[in-house]
Design a protein around this motif. Structure first.
Motif, PDB file in Angstrom:
ATOM      1  N   ALA A  36      -0.848 -18.995-129.301  1.00  0.00           N
ATOM      2  CA  ALA A  36      -0.509 -20.604-129.165  1.00  0.00           C
ATOM      3  C   ALA A  36      -0.834 -21.131-130.680  1.00  0.00           C
ATOM      4  CB  ALA A  36      -0.815 -21.432-128.171  1.00  0.00           C
ATOM      5  N   ALA A  37      -0.091 -21.964-131.226  1.00  0.00           N
ATOM      6  CA  ALA A  37      -0.281 -22.548-132.696  1.00  0.00           C
ATOM      7  C   ALA A  37       0.389 -23.900-132.578  1.00  0.00           C
ATOM      8  CB  ALA A  37       0.338 -21.783-133.531  1.00  0.00           C
ATOM      9  N   SER A  38      -0.239 -24.871-133.471  1.00  0.00           N
ATOM     10  CA  SER A  38       0.540 -26.094-133.595  1.00  0.00           C
ATOM     11  C   SER A  38       0.502 -26.829-135.020  1.00  0.00           C
ATOM     12  CB  SER A  38      -0.590 -27.090-132.854  1.00  0.00           C
ATOM     13  OG  SER A  38      -1.937 -27.387-133.414  1.00  0.00           O
ATOM     14  N   ILE A  39       1.359 -27.675-135.285  1.00  0.00           N
ATOM     15  CA  ILE A  39       1.503 -28.271-136.246  1.00  0.00           C
ATOM     16  C   ILE A  39       0.666 -30.007-136.218  1.00  0.00           C
ATOM     17  CG2 ILE A  39       3.172 -29.606-138.093  1.00  0.00           C
ATOM     18  CD1 ILE A  39       2.881 -26.433-138.279  1.00  0.00           C
ATOM     19  N   ASN A  40      -0.233 -30.165-136.918  1.00  0.00           N
ATOM     20  CA  ASN A  40      -0.970 -31.611-136.901  1.00  0.00           C
ATOM     21  C   ASN A  40      -0.581 -32.282-137.861  1.00  0.00           C
ATOM     22  OD1 ASN A  40      -2.666 -31.074-134.505  1.00  0.00           O
ATOM     23  ND2 ASN A  40      -3.972 -29.813-135.710  1.00  0.00           N
ATOM     24  N   PRO A  41      -0.782 -33.699-137.937  1.00  0.00           N
ATOM     25  CA  PRO A  41      -0.703 -34.320-139.276  1.00  0.00           C
ATOM     26  C   PRO A  41      -0.991 -33.810-140.385  1.00  0.00           C
ATOM     27  CG  PRO A  41      -1.056 -35.730-137.297  1.00  0.00           C
ATOM     28  CD  PRO A  41      -1.486 -34.468-136.798  1.00  0.00           C
ATOM     29  N   ILE A  42      -2.250 -33.143-140.640  1.00  0.00           N
ATOM     30  CA  ILE A  42      -2.781 -32.939-141.861  1.00  0.00           C
ATOM     31  C   ILE A  42      -1.577 -31.812-142.409  1.00  0.00           C
ATOM     32  CG2 ILE A  42      -4.385 -31.285-140.779  1.00  0.00           C
ATOM     33  CD1 ILE A  42      -4.765 -32.932-144.052  1.00  0.00           C
ATOM     34  N   ASP A  43      -1.186 -30.774-141.244  1.00  0.00           N
ATOM     35  CA  ASP A  43      -0.287 -29.819-141.804  1.00  0.00           C
ATOM     36  C   ASP A  43       0.917 -30.589-142.675  1.00  0.00           C
ATOM     37  OD1 ASP A  43      -1.571 -27.690-140.476  1.00  0.00           O
ATOM     38  OD2 ASP A  43      -1.047 -28.379-138.543  1.00  0.00           O
ATOM     39  N   THR A  44       1.502 -31.678-142.104  1.00  0.00           N
ATOM     40  CA  THR A  44       2.580 -32.157-142.962  1.00  0.00           C
ATOM     41  C   THR A  44       2.196 -32.820-144.257  1.00  0.00           C
ATOM     42  OG1 THR A  44       2.424 -34.325-141.772  1.00  0.00           O
ATOM     43  CG2 THR A  44       3.689 -32.654-140.466  1.00  0.00           C
ATOM     44  N   TYR A  45       0.953 -33.332-144.142  1.00  0.00           N
ATOM     45  CA  TYR A  45       0.246 -33.784-145.405  1.00  0.00           C
ATOM     46  C   TYR A  45       0.235 -32.469-146.597  1.00  0.00           C
ATOM     47  CZ  TYR A  45      -0.772 -37.696-142.312  1.00  0.00           C
ATOM     48  OH  TYR A  45      -0.638 -38.797-141.504  1.00  0.00           O
ATOM     49  N   ILE A  46      -0.327 -31.528-146.079  1.00  0.00           N
ATOM     50  CA  ILE A  46      -0.540 -30.490-146.777  1.00  0.00           C
ATOM     51  C   ILE A  46       1.004 -30.028-147.268  1.00  0.00           C
ATOM     52  CG2 ILE A  46      -1.398 -27.953-147.087  1.00  0.00           C
ATOM     53  CD1 ILE A  46      -3.693 -29.004-145.267  1.00  0.00           C
ATOM     54  N   ARG A  47       1.688 -29.557-146.370  1.00  0.00           N
ATOM     55  CA  ARG A  47       3.200 -29.157-146.639  1.00  0.00           C
ATOM     56  C   ARG A  47       3.841 -29.759-147.690  1.00  0.00           C
ATOM     57  NH1 ARG A  47       6.978 -31.739-145.665  1.00  0.00           N
ATOM     58  NH2 ARG A  47       6.496 -31.997-143.649  1.00  0.00           N
ATOM     59  N   SER A  48       3.680 -31.119-147.465  1.00  0.00           N
ATOM     60  CA  SER A  48       4.391 -32.066-148.471  1.00  0.00           C
ATOM     61  C   SER A  48       4.003 -32.230-149.629  1.00  0.00           C
ATOM     62  CB  SER A  48       4.548 -33.604-147.780  1.00  0.00           C
ATOM     63  OG  SER A  48       3.209 -34.045-147.884  1.00  0.00           O
ATOM     64  N   GLY A  49       2.553 -31.842-150.035  1.00  0.00           N
ATOM     65  CA  GLY A  49       2.117 -32.216-151.244  1.00  0.00           C
ATOM     66  C   GLY A  49       1.231 -33.541-151.222  1.00  0.00           C
ATOM     67  N   ALA A  51      -1.451 -34.117-149.395  1.00  0.00           N
ATOM     68  CA  ALA A  51      -2.939 -33.833-149.388  1.00  0.00           C
ATOM     69  C   ALA A  51      -3.103 -32.644-150.418  1.00  0.00           C
ATOM     70  CB  ALA A  51      -3.316 -33.703-148.138  1.00  0.00           C
ATOM     71  N   PRO A  52      -3.322 -32.871-151.523  1.00  0.00           N
ATOM     72  CA  PRO A  52      -3.297 -31.547-152.503  1.00  0.00           C
ATOM     73  C   PRO A  52      -4.480 -30.514-152.216  1.00  0.00           C
ATOM     74  CG  PRO A  52      -3.066 -33.386-153.827  1.00  0.00           C
ATOM     75  CD  PRO A  52      -3.154 -33.900-152.357  1.00  0.00           C
ATOM     76  N   MET A  53      -4.442 -29.500-152.095  1.00  0.00           N
ATOM     77  CA  MET A  53      -5.608 -28.614-151.767  1.00  0.00           C
ATOM     78  C   MET A  53      -5.056 -27.121-152.215  1.00  0.00           C
ATOM     79  SD  MET A  53      -6.112 -28.364-147.858  1.00  0.00           S
ATOM     80  CE  MET A  53      -6.520 -30.214-147.737  1.00  0.00           C
ATOM     81  N   PRO A  54      -6.122 -26.357-152.303  1.00  0.00           N
ATOM     82  CA  PRO A  54      -5.702 -24.745-152.984  1.00  0.00           C
ATOM     83  C   PRO A  54      -4.850 -24.206-151.731  1.00  0.00           C
ATOM     84  CG  PRO A  54      -8.061 -25.158-153.196  1.00  0.00           C
ATOM     85  CD  PRO A  54      -7.514 -26.393-152.514  1.00  0.00           C
ATOM     86  N   LEU A  55      -3.783 -23.529-152.051  1.00  0.00           N
ATOM     87  CA  LEU A  55      -2.972 -23.078-151.016  1.00  0.00           C
ATOM     88  C   LEU A  55      -2.829 -21.338-151.502  1.00  0.00           C
ATOM     89  CD1 LEU A  55      -0.385 -25.659-150.783  1.00  0.00           C
ATOM     90  CD2 LEU A  55      -2.164 -25.039-148.982  1.00  0.00           C
ATOM     91  N   GLY A  87      -9.364 -22.112-131.764  1.00  0.00           N
ATOM     92  CA  GLY A  87     -10.008 -22.488-133.096  1.00  0.00           C
ATOM     93  C   GLY A  87      -9.139 -23.674-133.736  1.00  0.00           C
ATOM     94  N   SER A  88      -9.654 -24.327-134.908  1.00  0.00           N
ATOM     95  CA  SER A  88      -8.855 -25.228-135.690  1.00  0.00           C
ATOM     96  C   SER A  88      -9.500 -24.757-137.232  1.00  0.00           C
ATOM     97  CB  SER A  88      -9.246 -26.715-135.111  1.00  0.00           C
ATOM     98  OG  SER A  88      -8.487 -27.517-135.906  1.00  0.00           O
ATOM     99  N   ASN A  89      -8.955 -26.076-137.950  1.00  0.00           N
ATOM    100  CA  ASN A  89      -9.360 -25.713-139.359  1.00  0.00           C
ATOM    101  C   ASN A  89      -8.948 -24.640-140.233  1.00  0.00           C
ATOM    102  OD1 ASN A  89     -11.341 -27.866-139.424  1.00  0.00           O
ATOM    103  ND2 ASN A  89     -12.719 -26.896-138.263  1.00  0.00           N
ATOM    104  N   GLN A  90      -7.782 -24.001-139.847  1.00  0.00           N
ATOM    105  CA  GLN A  90      -7.029 -23.037-140.457  1.00  0.00           C
ATOM    106  C   GLN A  90      -5.942 -23.881-141.379  1.00  0.00           C
ATOM    107  OE1 GLN A  90      -8.239 -19.668-140.592  1.00  0.00           O
ATOM    108  NE2 GLN A  90      -9.857 -21.032-139.371  1.00  0.00           N
ATOM    109  N   GLY A  91      -5.598 -23.092-142.196  1.00  0.00           N
ATOM    110  CA  GLY A  91      -4.534 -23.817-143.011  1.00  0.00           C
ATOM    111  C   GLY A  91      -4.811 -24.757-144.026  1.00  0.00           C
ATOM    112  N   LEU A  92      -6.134 -24.870-144.312  1.00  0.00           N
ATOM    113  CA  LEU A  92      -6.873 -25.582-145.029  1.00  0.00           C
ATOM    114  C   LEU A  92      -7.639 -25.134-146.209  1.00  0.00           C
ATOM    115  CD1 LEU A  92      -8.458 -27.801-142.210  1.00  0.00           C
ATOM    116  CD2 LEU A  92      -6.279 -28.579-143.539  1.00  0.00           C
ATOM    117  N   LEU A  93      -7.918 -25.568-147.409  1.00  0.00           N
ATOM    118  CA  LEU A  93      -8.557 -25.300-148.415  1.00  0.00           C
ATOM    119  C   LEU A  93      -8.400 -23.786-148.806  1.00  0.00           C
ATOM    120  CD1 LEU A  93     -11.833 -27.239-146.917  1.00  0.00           C
ATOM    121  CD2 LEU A  93     -10.112 -27.855-148.762  1.00  0.00           C
ATOM    122  N   GLY A  94      -7.198 -23.135-148.888  1.00  0.00           N
ATOM    123  CA  GLY A  94      -7.043 -21.911-149.185  1.00  0.00           C
ATOM    124  C   GLY A  94      -7.052 -20.929-148.039  1.00  0.00           C
ATOM    125  N   ARG A  95      -7.323 -21.548-146.720  1.00  0.00           N
ATOM    126  CA  ARG A  95      -7.175 -20.624-145.650  1.00  0.00           C
ATOM    127  C   ARG A  95      -5.682 -20.493-145.034  1.00  0.00           C
ATOM    128  NH1 ARG A  95     -12.153 -23.160-144.439  1.00  0.00           N
ATOM    129  NH2 ARG A  95     -10.941 -24.726-143.182  1.00  0.00           N
TER     130      ARG A  95
END
Length: 135
Positions: A36-49, A51-55, A87-95
């Motif tokens: 199971a996986a999910s999309i949270n609000p932060i995921d949409t901010y990252i995908r849209s640009g 919330a800029p961070m290393p990807l 867990g959580s905190n994936q898809g952030l800061l280059g992960r």
């Protein structure tokens, strides 16, 4: 493996669902077969640009996960193949994110799943407005 990923930030239509190589765990990482996986609000901010961070390129979307350890990298001590984790905190800061069949996760960012819990429930106690996604 199947994954939901994007090559560049933008509107939701930048997300592609397709095949990517199955990752191999590095030192201190476990590879999780994602149930199971999910999309949270932060995921949409990252995908849209917004919330800029290393990807990584491509970037797999998704923050939360629940699944089963299917491989361990060197120096992993807390988990073994077959352990249920969340867990959580994936898809952030280059992960890489979690909307894929497999995700490599730093051991310190994975947590044991209670024995009688359902994977979808186990992974999403951490999410704010989490929406489950099955590949």
């Amino acid at each position: 493996m199947k994954a939901a990923y994007f090559e560049t930030t933008g509107t939701p239509d930048v997300i592609t669902i397709g095949d990517l190589p199955t990752p191999e765990p590095k030192a201190g990482e476990v590879r999780v077969k994602v149930l199971a996986a999910s999309i949270n609000p932060i995921d949409t901010y990252i995908r849209s640009g917004a919330a800029p961070m290393p990807l990584p390129k491509p970037a797999i979307t998704g923050t939360d996960f629940a699944g089963v350890v299917d491989a361990v990298g060197p120096e992993v001590t807390r988990f073994k193949v077959g352990d249920r984790v969340w867990g959580s905190n994936q898809g952030l800061l280059g992960r890489q994110g979690t909307c894929a069949e497999f995700a490599c996760v730093e051991e310190k960012l994975a947590y044991p799943t209670p024995a009688k819990s359902v994977p979808v429930i186990a992974g999403f106690g951490s999410g704010i407005g989490a929406a489950p996604l099955r590949m």
